[in-house]
Design an enzyme around this catalytic site. Structure first.
Site, PDB file in Angstrom:
ATOM      1  N   ASP A  26      -2.495 -28.221 -30.700  1.00 59.56           N
ATOM      2  CA  ASP A  26      -2.578 -27.143 -31.692  1.00 59.56           C
ATOM      3  C   ASP A  26      -3.997 -27.030 -32.243  1.00 59.56           C
ATOM      4  OD1 ASP A  26      -1.834 -25.025 -33.281  1.00 59.56           O
ATOM      5  OD2 ASP A  26      -0.889 -26.257 -34.829  1.00 59.56           O
ATOM      6  N   HIS A  52       7.408 -21.804 -33.353  1.00 58.69           N
ATOM      7  CA  HIS A  52       6.778 -22.284 -34.592  1.00 58.69           C
ATOM      8  C   HIS A  52       7.946 -22.445 -35.560  1.00 58.69           C
ATOM      9  CE1 HIS A  52       3.592 -22.582 -37.747  1.00 58.69           C
ATOM     10  NE2 HIS A  52       4.681 -22.381 -38.471  1.00 58.69           N
ATOM     11  N   HIS A  96       4.525 -28.513 -32.471  1.00 59.47           N
ATOM     12  CA  HIS A  96       3.894 -29.207 -33.607  1.00 59.47           C
ATOM     13  C   HIS A  96       4.925 -29.708 -34.627  1.00 59.47           C
ATOM     14  CE1 HIS A  96       4.229 -25.176 -35.223  1.00 59.47           C
ATOM     15  NE2 HIS A  96       3.040 -24.761 -34.866  1.00 59.47           N
ATOM     16  N   LYS A 147       6.716 -17.265 -26.924  1.00 56.75           N
ATOM     17  CA  LYS A 147       6.497 -17.932 -28.209  1.00 56.75           C
ATOM     18  C   LYS A 147       7.156 -17.176 -29.357  1.00 56.75           C
ATOM     19  CE  LYS A 147       4.573 -20.581 -31.253  1.00 56.75           C
ATOM     20  NZ  LYS A 147       3.509 -21.564 -31.368  1.00 56.75           N
ATOM     21  N   HIS A 160      -0.137 -27.026 -26.246  1.00 54.38           N
ATOM     22  CA  HIS A 160      -0.199 -26.046 -27.354  1.00 54.38           C
ATOM     23  C   HIS A 160      -1.656 -25.920 -27.770  1.00 54.38           C
ATOM     24  CE1 HIS A 160       1.460 -24.405 -31.400  1.00 54.38           C
ATOM     25  NE2 HIS A 160       0.167 -24.174 -31.352  1.00 54.38           N
ATOM     26  N   HIS A 181      -4.932 -23.075 -29.033  1.00 58.80           N
ATOM     27  CA  HIS A 181      -5.476 -21.763 -29.412  1.00 58.80           C
ATOM     28  C   HIS A 181      -6.908 -21.658 -28.892  1.00 58.80           C
ATOM     29  CE1 HIS A 181      -2.158 -20.950 -32.223  1.00 58.80           C
ATOM     30  NE2 HIS A 181      -2.185 -22.257 -32.406  1.00 58.80           N
TER      31      HIS A 181
HETATM   32  N1  LIG Z   1      -1.585 -24.423 -36.679  1.00 61.77           N
HETATM   33  C1  LIG Z   1      -2.256 -23.662 -37.502  1.00 61.77           C
HETATM   34  O1  LIG Z   1      -2.459 -24.050 -38.659  1.00 61.77           O
HETATM   35  N2  LIG Z   1      -2.750 -22.471 -37.138  1.00 61.77           N
HETATM   36  C2  LIG Z   1      -2.554 -21.789 -35.894  1.00 61.77           C
HETATM   37  C3  LIG Z   1      -1.220 -21.133 -35.786  1.00 61.77           C
HETATM   38  C4  LIG Z   1      -0.058 -22.090 -35.576  1.00 61.77           C
HETATM   39  O2  LIG Z   1      -0.020 -22.815 -34.585  1.00 61.77           O
HETATM   40  O3  LIG Z   1       0.858 -22.123 -36.393  1.00 61.77           O
HETATM   41  C5  LIG Z   1      -3.663 -20.747 -35.726  1.00 61.77           C
HETATM   42  O4  LIG Z   1      -3.537 -19.864 -34.888  1.00 61.77           O
HETATM   43  O5  LIG Z   1      -4.665 -20.846 -36.439  1.00 61.77           O
HETATM   44 ZN   LIG Z   2      -0.698 -23.421 -32.988  1.00 60.34          ZN
HETATM   45 ZN   LIG Z   3       2.437 -22.805 -35.174  1.00 60.79          ZN
END
Ligand SMILES: NC(=O)N[C@@H](CC(=O)O)C(=O)O
Ligand SMILES: [Zn+2]
Ligand SMILES: [Zn+2]
Length: 345
Positions: free
Chosen positions: A247, A136, A174, A99, A13, A15
């Site tokens: 995450d 999520h 998460h 997702k 996971h 970003h």
């Molecule tokens: N985890 C987070 O707090 N933020 C994530 C989005 C997510 O995974 O929920 C993001 O894209 O910033």
């Molecule tokens: Zn995330």
């Molecule tokens: Zn998330």
């Protein structure tokens, strides 16, 4: 000097964002991780197989020379997602998962799903073709307290969905509560959960005690201590249903340090050092490989990585920058609030 060697880990996971931010952060992942499931919550989101193919190209172009990194692409589920496009994406090998963001649950989720009924044709197709759904797992109902949103999601969305489509493989991403851990532990099949590094380390005090600390704010928000302890027990148990999804979610500092700060914690750069520390504290160094390198690929039906990484314990703490500079602006790095002695060599 103490050292351990494990198969190269993957991040289930992640970003990476796009543009200058992508270029600024990807090396922190590709240095240690062979693969990562790439979250599709860009602006605009990655909704079609064609979007995912184009995003994959931009990611590959940003991987530093010399690193071998494989992004595993996902699609952002909407109420208009076309089941045929999803199936074609899986068949071509491009798409690893779809997702589900409940609309409004987290960063860039306004285009997510409001009425799950409208997404049923896609979900039914995914169950049929064996494509996992990553969720999520938080409701967005205003009446539900933010600390209860994961538990309520399990009862009101996830359990009914899994009853209706028992063949659908679901990754609860998460996981932040004992409720989530217990729910996954008690399921017989087709459910697994990813756990972040930071939720193994912080509870909600990190955000709120001694002043408001925006760099510890993420979603799902960190919970009480007994939830953190349940996450640590699950992560270090060797149970193949729990694996690493960092995450890691970079936002530039001005968007975190303001009156309405974004959710997300940036951990890619020091995740492995933090994780070994946690597993050492739990006397579970022998189970780190399962959590970081074996259980994730097994769940997604992929082989474990063949190469290895070596982690060594240094006498003097390993240091990481407090922030990284990206072309998009500075991004503060997760501070575990204890010295880190483990280093990746
Ligand atoms: N985890 C987070 O707090 N933020 C994530 C989005 C997510 O995974 O929920 C993001 O894209 O910033
Ligand atoms: Zn995330
Ligand atoms: Zn998330």
């Amino acid at each position: 000097m103490q050292s351990i060697t494990i198969r190269r880990p993957d991040d289930w996971h992640l970003h990476l964002r796009d543009g200058e931010m992508l270029k600024g952060v990807i090396g922190d992942t590709s240095r240690h991780f062979a693969r990562a499931i790439i979250m599709p919550n860009l602006v605009p989101p990655v909704v079609t197989t064609a979007d995912a193919a184009a995003y994959r190209e931009r990611i590959m172009a940003a991987v530093p020379a010399g690193d071998r990194f494989q992004p595993l692409m996902t699609l952002y589920l909407t109420e208009h997602t076309n089941p045929d496009d999803v199936e074609a994406g899986k068949a071509s090998g491009l798409i690893t998962a779809v997702k589900l963001y409940p609309a409004g649950a987290t960063t860039n989720s306004h285009g997510g799903v409001r009425d799950i009924e409208k997404a049923m044709p896609v979900l039914e197709r995914m169950a049929r073709i064996g494509l996992p759904l990553c969720v999520h797992g938080e409701v967005t109902t205003p009446e539900v307290d933010i600390f209860d949103r994961e538990a309520v999601f399990i009862d009101t969305v996830l359990e009914p969905l899994r009853k209706r489509l028992p063949e659908l493989k679901v990754t609860m991403e998460h996981v932040t509560t004992k409720d989530g851990i217990d729910y996954i532990s008690s399921s017989k099949a087709n459910l697994a959960g990813s756990i972040t590094t930071h939720h193994l380390i912080i509870n909600r005090n990190a955000i709120l005690v001694g002043g408001i600390k925006p760099h510890y704010y993420c979603l799902p928000v960190a919970k009480r201590e007994h939830h953190r302890l349940a996450l640590r027990a699950a992560a270090t148990s060797g149970d193949a249903r729990f694996f690493l999804g960092t995450d890691s979610a970079p936002h530039v500092d001005p968007l975190k340090e303001c009156a309405c700060g974004c959710a997300g914690i940036y951990t890619s750069i020091n995740t492995m050092s933090c994780l070994v520390h946690v597993f050492e504290e739990e006397n579970a160094l022998d189970r780190l490989e399962a959590f970081a390198s074996l259980s994730g690929p097994a769940w997604y039906g992929l082989p474990a990585n063949e190469d290895t990484i070596r982690l060594v314990r240094r006498e003097t703490p390993v240091t990481y920058p407090a922030k990284i500079e990206t072309g998009a602006g500075p991004v503060t790095v997760f501070d575990p609030m204890f010295p880190l002695h483990w280093d990746v060599v």
